[in-house]
Design an enzyme around this catalytic site. Sequence first.
Site, PDB file in Angstrom:
ATOM      1  N   CYS A 175       2.000  -8.224  -7.459  1.00 40.06           N
ATOM      2  CA  CYS A 175       1.734  -9.321  -6.522  1.00 40.06           C
ATOM      3  C   CYS A 175       1.568 -10.708  -7.159  1.00 40.06           C
ATOM      4  CB  CYS A 175       0.560  -8.997  -5.608  1.00 40.06           C
ATOM      5  SG  CYS A 175      -0.704  -7.950  -6.296  1.00 40.06           S
ATOM      6  N   ARG A 179      -0.859   1.438 -15.574  1.00 43.91           N
ATOM      7  CA  ARG A 179      -2.307   1.463 -15.359  1.00 43.91           C
ATOM      8  C   ARG A 179      -2.943   2.551 -16.219  1.00 43.91           C
ATOM      9  NH1 ARG A 179      -2.413   0.963  -8.723  1.00 43.91           N
ATOM     10  NH2 ARG A 179      -1.154  -0.939  -8.612  1.00 43.91           N
ATOM     11  N   GLN A 206       6.324   0.985  -8.131  1.00 45.82           N
ATOM     12  CA  GLN A 206       5.862   0.764  -6.764  1.00 45.82           C
ATOM     13  C   GLN A 206       7.019   0.258  -5.900  1.00 45.82           C
ATOM     14  OE1 GLN A 206       2.556  -2.034  -7.511  1.00 45.82           O
ATOM     15  NE2 GLN A 206       1.240  -0.536  -6.507  1.00 45.82           N
ATOM     16  N   ASP A 225       7.199  -2.043  -3.767  1.00 46.61           N
ATOM     17  CA  ASP A 225       6.315  -3.142  -3.404  1.00 46.61           C
ATOM     18  C   ASP A 225       7.046  -4.157  -2.530  1.00 46.61           C
ATOM     19  OD1 ASP A 225       3.796  -4.091  -3.557  1.00 46.61           O
ATOM     20  OD2 ASP A 225       3.826  -4.511  -5.706  1.00 46.61           O
ATOM     21  N   HIS A 265       6.023  -8.060  -0.320  1.00 46.82           N
ATOM     22  CA  HIS A 265       5.031  -9.022   0.164  1.00 46.82           C
ATOM     23  C   HIS A 265       5.668  -9.899   1.224  1.00 46.82           C
ATOM     24  CE1 HIS A 265       3.435  -7.878  -3.816  1.00 46.82           C
ATOM     25  NE2 HIS A 265       2.288  -7.915  -3.167  1.00 46.82           N
ATOM     26  N   LYS A 310      -6.619  -3.471   6.670  1.00 48.13           N
ATOM     27  CA  LYS A 310      -5.404  -2.756   6.284  1.00 48.13           C
ATOM     28  C   LYS A 310      -5.144  -1.572   7.198  1.00 48.13           C
ATOM     29  CE  LYS A 310      -7.585   0.397   2.961  1.00 48.13           C
ATOM     30  NZ  LYS A 310      -7.413   1.097   1.676  1.00 48.13           N
ATOM     31  N   HIS A 339       0.496  -7.463   1.741  1.00 48.27           N
ATOM     32  CA  HIS A 339       1.006  -6.494   0.763  1.00 48.27           C
ATOM     33  C   HIS A 339       1.416  -5.258   1.543  1.00 48.27           C
ATOM     34  CE1 HIS A 339      -1.314  -8.424  -2.642  1.00 48.27           C
ATOM     35  NE2 HIS A 339      -2.072  -8.787  -1.629  1.00 48.27           N
TER      36      HIS A 339
END
Length: 604
Positions: A300, A329, A347, A349, A351, A431, A477
Amino acid sequence: PTPKTEGAVEVQSEETPAVVELPTNESSESLLKMRHTSAHVMAMAVQRLFPKAQVTIGPWIENGFYYDFDNPEPFTDQDLKKIKKEMDKIMRKKIPLVREEVSRSEAERRIKEINEPYKLEILEGLEEPITIYHMGDTGWWDLCAGPHVETTAEINPKAVALESVAGAYWRGDENRAMLQRIYATCWETPEQLKEYKRRVEEAKRRDHRVLGQKLDLFSIQEDAGGGLVFWHPKGARIRSIIEQTWKDMHEAAGYEMLYSPHVANLELWKTSGHFDFYQDSMFDQMDVEGDAYQIKPMNCPFHCLIYKDTLRSYRQLPLRWAELGTVYRYERSGTLHGLMRVRGFTQDDAHIFCLPEQLAGEIQGVLDLSERIMTKFGFAEYEVMLSTRPEKSVGTDDIWDKATEALKEALKNKGWEYSIDDGGGAFYGPKIDIKIKDAIGRLWQCATIQCDFNLPERFELEYVASDSTRKRPIMVHRAIFGSIERFFGILTESYAGNFPLWLAPVQMRLLPVTDASKDYCHQVAAKGKKMGLRVEVDESGERLGKMIRNGEQERIPLLAVVGEKEVSGSTLSLRSRKTGDLGPRDAEEYLQMIADSARDAIDV
């Protein structure tokens, strides 16, 4: 009832569908109480049999409960049998659970009296009132907030089973004492326990770690380090199809693709707040010409920098940016688990940067896209959770209220039922979480849609509004798979390795009866490849029966036996994994039928 999607690709299961429904802690308060009380019963049984054992914590969990003990000797399988036998005695005695409120000083006095140092440490973190639950007049009690059943007789001993023993550090700290954790399962009826055990065995048969090795899909190479995935050719082929499908469906939904670096200056992670709040899950920094650089745990902040690269107008919003971004991670080695828990993963991902009044529509679009993608991969049942503002949060009351209402509006328009986790949102926004149900009824957390009021502030993101003032955009996100690795593991287990035709790494294998058939096999394979099919020729030289068995064990959807008759007639004799022998037919007709079926995600 959970949302269901019509027209989903059927997830194949070789087992008869279960007729016994298993309740959850959320759906059955009585089951939750049984599990909580069973943990107390187990702790009492252990201390009766092993007086030197000290107790720590014993919560309920998804399918039962566990309790952590500090015992001088390791518990054996024989010990578990003794413990279960003692538990049965306790449950049959109809012992009442008696709640008592005590002062902190009184609780401390009693704990010291029975020499339970772990309970003393637990007491330090409790807020008043301090509650104790007694097991009748037996003299055994535990610090506990409840809830519990009225008496132990409400638990059916035949619906409880002890499962395993594992090591667990006290407070999850590897510098503290290593405890012994006894896992157990508890259900309302013996029939539910039997069904649970059946599902456990079925899950073992579908274990993606076993299938990944058996089908030559991926590996974890310990020489390179734990939690790092190596994709073998067949697994990489499936992954490529998953990623391309994801990209195509996103682009059709108005998303644009991004690529971003794998490392960045540490200052970026301080700006985003990850260094302050997420440091324990980040790898150590590396020195680059005197500056500290951080391998990325998130995508992000990079998307925020791209947004900030030029001043945006309200006319340009919404912006929908997606990236298959690999992140890293730190996970403790003891928590790593196949593809489900790794240290490096990709991911899916994306946005969205939008105006406040666009938020509900954008959330609706994400829900629609999530449904289309999950349907494509065979998942048609979901559980949906909306998490709202926690006590500690950033952002104004107005923006929280509007964002939460926008999420509710999108779910209402979708017609999906959902539950609310009041106060369970992140500190930076509400969320939606979506869990998918697999072929054997397990729920997996996948899609997350998260509003963020924090990063736009931290990165000072702006757009020029219609009145020429500068305002903050709303940032969303969202991920649908969660990660490619984990979703691949879920898919593998749900299909039990029997990937559908459109997703299978090898769609058809040609089996030459003799060497004289090989040239024809290669001609057919070449035609199939030109049509976009994944076709290969068995070059093993084995007898036909062995080639067929090998193809079946490798879960190949279609096997074509090619002998002298097929060569002379330009035909194929096709054998389908799903429907059996399909008989002889013109080779080009078969190839076209397979190509059409694969394109439409239909099994032959």
